[in-house]
Design a protein around this motif. Structure first.
Motif, mmCIF file in Angstrom:
data_model
loop_
_atom_site.group_PDB
_atom_site.id
_atom_site.type_symbol
_atom_site.label_atom_id
_atom_site.label_comp_id
_atom_site.label_asym_id
_atom_site.label_seq_id
_atom_site.Cartn_x
_atom_site.Cartn_y
_atom_site.Cartn_z
ATOM 1 N N ARG A 147 13.127 6.231 17.470
ATOM 2 C CA ARG A 147 12.653 6.342 16.100
ATOM 3 C C ARG A 147 11.233 6.891 16.065
ATOM 4 N NH1 ARG A 147 13.264 0.763 13.080
ATOM 5 N NH2 ARG A 147 12.725 2.111 11.326
ATOM 6 N N THR A 148 10.879 7.472 14.931
ATOM 7 C CA THR A 148 9.528 7.986 14.729
ATOM 8 C C THR A 148 8.932 7.331 13.499
ATOM 9 O OG1 THR A 148 10.122 10.139 15.697
ATOM 10 C CG2 THR A 148 8.117 10.044 14.360
ATOM 11 N N PHE A 149 7.720 6.812 13.660
ATOM 12 C CA PHE A 149 6.970 6.219 12.566
ATOM 13 C C PHE A 149 5.708 7.042 12.345
ATOM 14 C CE2 PHE A 149 9.403 2.931 14.647
ATOM 15 C CZ PHE A 149 9.917 2.158 13.600
ATOM 16 N N VAL A 150 5.293 7.153 11.110
ATOM 17 C CA VAL A 150 4.040 7.856 10.813
ATOM 18 C C VAL A 150 3.291 7.058 9.758
ATOM 19 C CG1 VAL A 150 5.228 9.367 9.165
ATOM 20 C CG2 VAL A 150 2.974 10.017 10.025
ATOM 21 N N VAL A 151 2.007 6.821 10.018
ATOM 22 C CA VAL A 151 1.160 6.083 9.094
ATOM 23 C C VAL A 151 0.211 7.060 8.409
ATOM 24 C CG1 VAL A 151 -0.577 4.262 8.828
ATOM 25 C CG2 VAL A 151 1.292 3.989 10.486
ATOM 26 N N THR A 152 0.311 7.151 7.090
ATOM 27 C CA THR A 152 -0.585 8.003 6.316
ATOM 28 C C THR A 152 -1.447 7.149 5.402
ATOM 29 O OG1 THR A 152 0.802 8.296 4.348
ATOM 30 C CG2 THR A 152 1.258 9.738 6.223
ATOM 31 N N GLY A 153 -2.543 7.722 4.958
ATOM 32 C CA GLY A 153 -3.300 7.106 3.889
ATOM 33 C C GLY A 153 -2.702 7.513 2.557
ATOM 34 N N ASP A 154 -3.023 6.762 1.499
ATOM 35 C CA ASP A 154 -2.484 7.160 0.201
ATOM 36 C C ASP A 154 -3.235 8.371 -0.352
ATOM 37 O OD1 ASP A 154 -4.739 5.556 -0.185
ATOM 38 O OD2 ASP A 154 -3.783 4.209 -1.621
ATOM 39 N N GLY A 155 -4.547 8.430 -0.163
ATOM 40 C CA GLY A 155 -5.287 9.614 -0.581
ATOM 41 C C GLY A 155 -4.812 10.867 0.135
ATOM 42 N N GLU A 156 -4.313 10.681 1.345
ATOM 43 C CA GLU A 156 -3.799 11.803 2.136
ATOM 44 C C GLU A 156 -2.600 12.473 1.471
ATOM 45 O OE1 GLU A 156 -2.106 12.569 6.691
ATOM 46 O OE2 GLU A 156 -2.773 10.572 6.077
ATOM 47 N N LEU A 157 -1.894 11.740 0.617
ATOM 48 C CA LEU A 157 -0.713 12.304 -0.028
ATOM 49 C C LEU A 157 -1.064 13.369 -1.065
ATOM 50 C CD1 LEU A 157 1.585 9.176 -0.413
ATOM 51 C CD2 LEU A 157 1.535 10.885 1.410
ATOM 52 N N VAL A 191 5.054 5.277 6.667
ATOM 53 C CA VAL A 191 4.349 4.082 6.208
ATOM 54 C C VAL A 191 3.082 4.544 5.493
ATOM 55 C CG1 VAL A 191 3.424 1.826 6.820
ATOM 56 C CG2 VAL A 191 5.168 2.892 8.277
ATOM 57 N N VAL A 192 2.982 4.246 4.216
ATOM 58 C CA VAL A 192 1.810 4.631 3.442
ATOM 59 C C VAL A 192 0.866 3.436 3.344
ATOM 60 C CG1 VAL A 192 0.942 5.489 1.238
ATOM 61 C CG2 VAL A 192 3.148 6.296 2.100
ATOM 62 N N ASP A 193 -0.338 3.612 3.863
ATOM 63 C CA ASP A 193 -1.382 2.589 3.756
ATOM 64 C C ASP A 193 -1.963 2.694 2.344
ATOM 65 O OD1 ASP A 193 -3.455 0.836 4.088
ATOM 66 O OD2 ASP A 193 -4.516 2.006 5.601
ATOM 67 N N ARG A 194 -1.365 1.936 1.432
ATOM 68 C CA ARG A 194 -1.650 2.080 -0.002
ATOM 69 C C ARG A 194 -2.781 1.141 -0.421
ATOM 70 N NH1 ARG A 194 -2.411 4.588 -4.409
ATOM 71 N NH2 ARG A 194 -0.874 4.564 -6.100
ATOM 72 N N ASN A 195 -4.036 1.520 -0.014
ATOM 73 C CA ASN A 195 -5.163 0.663 -0.369
ATOM 74 C C ASN A 195 -5.873 1.109 -1.643
ATOM 75 O OD1 ASN A 195 -7.091 2.711 0.401
ATOM 76 N ND2 ASN A 195 -6.926 2.058 2.530
ATOM 77 N N GLY A 196 -5.468 2.233 -2.215
ATOM 78 C CA GLY A 196 -5.987 2.662 -3.502
ATOM 79 C C GLY A 196 -7.364 3.284 -3.487
ATOM 80 N N GLN A 231 -10.151 6.093 -1.424
ATOM 81 C CA GLN A 231 -10.371 7.153 -0.444
ATOM 82 C C GLN A 231 -11.858 7.449 -0.421
ATOM 83 O OE1 GLN A 231 -7.822 9.706 -3.248
ATOM 84 N NE2 GLN A 231 -8.987 11.241 -2.129
ATOM 85 N N GLN A 232 -12.267 8.457 0.289
ATOM 86 C CA GLN A 232 -13.695 8.703 0.424
ATOM 87 C C GLN A 232 -14.320 8.962 -0.947
ATOM 88 O OE1 GLN A 232 -14.815 11.426 3.508
ATOM 89 N NE2 GLN A 232 -16.751 11.944 2.555
ATOM 90 N N GLY A 233 -15.155 8.038 -1.387
ATOM 91 C CA GLY A 233 -15.939 8.251 -2.582
ATOM 92 C C GLY A 233 -15.367 7.761 -3.889
ATOM 93 N N ALA A 234 -14.084 7.428 -3.946
ATOM 94 C CA ALA A 234 -13.499 7.053 -5.236
ATOM 95 C C ALA A 234 -12.141 6.408 -5.033
ATOM 96 C CB ALA A 234 -13.363 8.282 -6.131
ATOM 97 N N THR A 235 -11.556 5.960 -6.138
ATOM 98 C CA THR A 235 -10.179 5.463 -6.094
ATOM 99 C C THR A 235 -9.228 6.644 -6.063
ATOM 100 O OG1 THR A 235 -9.907 5.430 -8.499
ATOM 101 C CG2 THR A 235 -10.838 3.451 -7.462
ATOM 102 N N THR A 236 -8.022 6.409 -5.556
ATOM 103 C CA THR A 236 -7.014 7.477 -5.594
ATOM 104 C C THR A 236 -6.647 7.792 -7.047
ATOM 105 O OG1 THR A 236 -5.256 5.824 -5.324
ATOM 106 C CG2 THR A 236 -6.055 6.901 -3.333
ATOM 107 N N THR A 287 -6.892 11.927 -7.725
ATOM 108 C CA THR A 287 -5.650 12.591 -8.144
ATOM 109 C C THR A 287 -4.597 11.507 -8.243
ATOM 110 O OG1 THR A 287 -6.221 14.648 -6.970
ATOM 111 C CG2 THR A 287 -3.929 14.359 -7.611
ATOM 112 N N ALA A 288 -4.240 11.138 -9.448
ATOM 113 C CA ALA A 288 -3.340 9.999 -9.650
ATOM 114 C C ALA A 288 -2.016 10.211 -8.933
ATOM 115 C CB ALA A 288 -3.101 9.774 -11.139
ATOM 116 N N LEU A 289 -1.580 9.204 -8.181
ATOM 117 C CA LEU A 289 -0.330 9.287 -7.416
ATOM 118 C C LEU A 289 0.845 8.633 -8.133
ATOM 119 C CD1 LEU A 289 -1.786 8.363 -3.918
ATOM 120 C CD2 LEU A 289 -1.011 10.628 -4.630
#
Length: 294
Positions: free
Chosen positions: A159-169, A192-197, A199-204, A208-210
């Protein structure tokens, strides 16, 4: 100032049952990783401790309880793979590797030093266990889709897992990769999205609203589940599960978790803790019985 990191044994794979013993073990590993990460980043004078702390529990769940990955045989071709697409959280990955025995605790003292193997973003040519060089956001998921498709073509169960940030989306390459994964039926892929809301300098939300993120990812052909990214009874089974389609685990996390003066503070994206702040972090992350009278 010290927070030496021992090597921990892995837990039984499969994600079930996630009883009190499993939860307690994972929490102890995560505490040790966060303690060592704080000291490492302070010594280096560089790092991304807020994002490290939000994804530590994800990494612990994957490497210690879910993935088919043997630290004694990290190049086994049939191993499960993890791509840390949010490569700025390299500190969390390196300290997790040290807890697995892939790195020595002394190696962590070289983090970000000139000619160190432990760069600010993980490099596949420098550190055993790193599956892809990441840092430029939006690259990890496309690479992971290629790995998952290769496994499918090989007839392999890996299997393959990938961890992204939410701002990265916000990077369009992620959505192209999702379409490819769904088109090829890569059920062996878990995003796996690390959905902490934050990113650098501001909220997601303000950048850019997700939202509605679950509906958007589902529309691209993924099975999507929401979990508390710091709750092992939710996180481990969600990561262990395999369905008929590519899977996305939206792990709702807190930047800087669980430190009282760091949580949900955007400034901790790349702020370095002072010596006094490290002492406070270590105190908050003390083992439950530390400080009790014998």
């Amino acid at each position: 100032m010290s927070a030496r990191l021992p090597v921990f044994g892995r837990l039984p794979r499969g994600g079930c049952p996630v009883d009190d013993a499993v939860v307690g073990r994972c929490e102890a590993i995560a505490r040790a990783i966060r303690r060592r990460d704080a000291v490492m980043i302070h010594q280096a004078g560089q790092g991304h401790i807020g994002g490290d702390y939000s994804c530590v529990d994800i990494l612990v769940a994957l490497y210690f309880a879910v993935m088919d990955f043997d630290p004694a045989a990290p190049s086994n071709p049939e191993r499960d793979r993890l791509v840390l697409s949010k490569g700025h959280a390299a500190g969390a990955l390196y300290t997790t590797f040290a807890a697995l025995g892939l790195l020595r605790d002394a190696d962590l003292d070289t983090f970000m030093r000139p000619e160190s193997r432990l760069n600010g973003h993980p490099a596949v040519t420098k550190v055993t266990g790193v599956e892809a060089s990441t840092g430029p956001l939006g690259h990890g998921l496309p690479v992971a889709v290629g790995m998952a498709l290769a496994a499918k073509l090989d007839g392999s169960p890996r299997r393959t897992f990938v961890v992204t940030g939410d701002g990265e989306l916000e990077e369009g390459s992620n959505w192209e990769a999702m379409m490819v994964a769904a088109h090829h039926g890569c059920a062996n892929l878990t995003l796996v999205v690390d959905r902490n809301g934050l990113q650098q300098g501001a909220t997601t939300r303000d950048t850019t609203a997700l939202a509605p993120l679950q509906a958007k990812i589902a529309a691209f052909g993924f099975e999507v589940v929401n979990v508390d990214g710091h709750c092992y009874p939710e996180l481990i089974p969600a990561l262990a599960a395999v369905g008929e389609r590519p899977r996305c685990v939206l792990a709702h996390t807190v930047k800087g978790y669980p430190i009282s003066f760091m949580v949900n503070q955007v400034g901790w994206h790349h702020r370095v803790p002072s010596a006094d702040e490290v002492a406070r972090i270590l105190a908050e992350l003390a083992e439950p019985d530390e400080g009790e009278e014998s």
